[in-house]
Design a protein around this motif. Structure first.
Motif, short mmCIF file in Angstrom:
data_model
loop_
_atom_site.label_atom_id
_atom_site.label_comp_id
_atom_site.label_asym_id
_atom_site.label_seq_id
_atom_site.Cartn_x
_atom_site.Cartn_y
_atom_site.Cartn_z
N ASP A 144 0.83 -1.21 0.00
CA ASP A 144 0.00 0.00 0.00
C ASP A 144 0.87 1.26 0.00
O ASP A 144 0.56 2.25 -0.69
N PRO A 155 -6.61 -1.89 -6.61
CA PRO A 155 -7.72 -2.68 -7.17
C PRO A 155 -8.66 -3.27 -6.13
O PRO A 155 -9.76 -3.70 -6.47
N ASP A 156 -8.24 -3.29 -4.86
CA ASP A 156 -9.01 -4.00 -3.84
C ASP A 156 -9.63 -3.08 -2.80
O ASP A 156 -10.02 -3.54 -1.72
N ARG A 348 -7.36 2.07 4.60
CA ARG A 348 -8.08 0.79 4.70
C ARG A 348 -9.17 0.80 5.77
O ARG A 348 -9.93 -0.16 5.88
#
Length: 367
Positions: A144, A155-156, A348
């Motif tokens: 990251d 992408p996630d 995140r």
């Protein structure tokens, strides 16, 4: 070796297969925005020639079986000068390569390279990953961090943010939902306060209430709220017995409203905003000095931050008998990892609006 680097190792670092231009970027030194993962196909011959050139005087002594101390010392001095000459030539080659790369990049990648070339922004890459210092990253965090460094796609990430907007890495770092922006600010504030305490400044307080400013003729831009607080307050930073007030700000340079502004102008803008809000109040009411501490999420910082860190480093050197270079490196790593970790958490972290529920309304029998 290059096939292994490009097709196996580097994809583990960056989370994707890279293009030719990205491979050239990663081969640059850290201070120029690289990693650095040089391409051995392109550099092996040059490095070999540099090695032979720099060690030539020593090799000649060995072949001649020379054991005179004075001759050995002279050869070592000559070898050192030749090494410096090779290093300068390598730096010049890297600078030329960076200019060539920069000329063909799109604006987004150019900005990413500018950001990661700022002083201190890449210190997390060169720091030893010691757990006791909090300098370790797990695999997801490292990937990251590299993606943020170069502006690579995530992408996630969750498709929708809790605020309802489309989620991207840039949006995640400016969204107010979830409180991660405040947590990032507070984490960095506490790290800076700890550094000042270690340097020996006393007392060092955080979130200290400011004195009332009733009756003072302050400009309209000043923060005159009775509940106003200052992030960090200490004594003796710039002069003995004078109280120094510092306020922290962390901004994201890739926010949509900032994309067309030069990075240096962004730092000046945020510094000036802080000064307009607090400087006159601190000088006239508190009779102290005010310093804005402006950082970017990419790890760079404004000029006045550098002066504070330099002052703290010199105090630590005097107090703990450490070298200035090592102390300054440690301070930059400490602040950089504090900012990096809180930035990765914001990236995140779960962002959703929470509706408070009173304990009185909870039925503990309903399971």
């Amino acid at each position: 070796m290059e096939d292994i680097l490009r097709h196996k190792l580097i994809p583990l670092f960056v989370g994707k297969h890279i293009s030719d231009i990205e491979r050239r970027i990663l081969a640059l030194p850290v201070k120029m925005g690289g990693m650095p993962l040089e391409n051995p196909v392109q550099t092996a011959n040059q490095e070999y020639n540099n090695s032979r050139f720099a060690t030539g005087p020593l090799v000649s002594l060995i072949l001649a079986e020379e054991d005179c101390p004075n001759n050995i010392m002279d050869a070592e001095m000559k070898s050192g000068k030749l090494k410096k000459k090779c290093a300068d030539a390598t730096d010049e080659r890297h600078a030329t390569e960076r200019a060539d790369i920069f000329a063909v990049l799109d604006m987004k990648t150019q900005r990413a390279m500018e950001l990661c070339s700022e002083p201190g922004a890449s210190s997390w890459l060169t720091a030893r990953p010691l757990q006791k210092l909090g300098h370790e990253l797990n695999q997801v965090e490292f990937v990251d961090a590299i993606r943020l460094r170069y502006g690579f796609h995530f992408p996630d990430l969750i498709g929708k943010c809790g605020c309802g907007a489309q989620n991207t890495s840039d949006h995640a770092l400016i969204c107010k939902v979830g409180g991660f922006d405040m947590w990032r600010h507070d984490h960095l504030r506490d790290t800076l306060a700890d550094i000042l305490r270690y340097a020996g400044f006393k007392p060092v307080n955080t979130e200290q209430p400011m004195l009332p400013c009733d009756g003072f003729n302050l400009p309209i831009s000043a923060n005159i709220k009775a509940e106003a607080r200052m992030d960090i307050v200490c004594r003796g930073l710039w002069s003995d017995m004078q109280t120094s007030f510092m306020d922290v700000r962390v901004f994201h340079p890739n926010a949509p409203s900032y994309l067309k502004m030069p990075i240096t102008n962004l730092y000046k803008q945020h510094q000036n905003q802080k000064k307009l809000a607090y400087m006159r109040r601190v000088q006239e009411v508190e009779q102290g000095s005010f310093t804005p501490l402006v950082f970017s999420t990419s790890g760079g910082f404004a000029g006045e931050v550098g002066k504070v860190l330099e002052r703290a480093a010199r105090k630590i050197c005097d107090r703990h008998k450490e070298s200035y270079a090592e102390t300054m490196s440690f301070i930059r790593e400490k602040t950089r990892f504090s900012l990096l970790r809180s930035t990765l958490v914001a990236l995140r972290g779960t962002k959703r609006r929470v509706v408070p529920v009173s304990v009185e309304d909870v039925d503990f029998r309903d399971k």
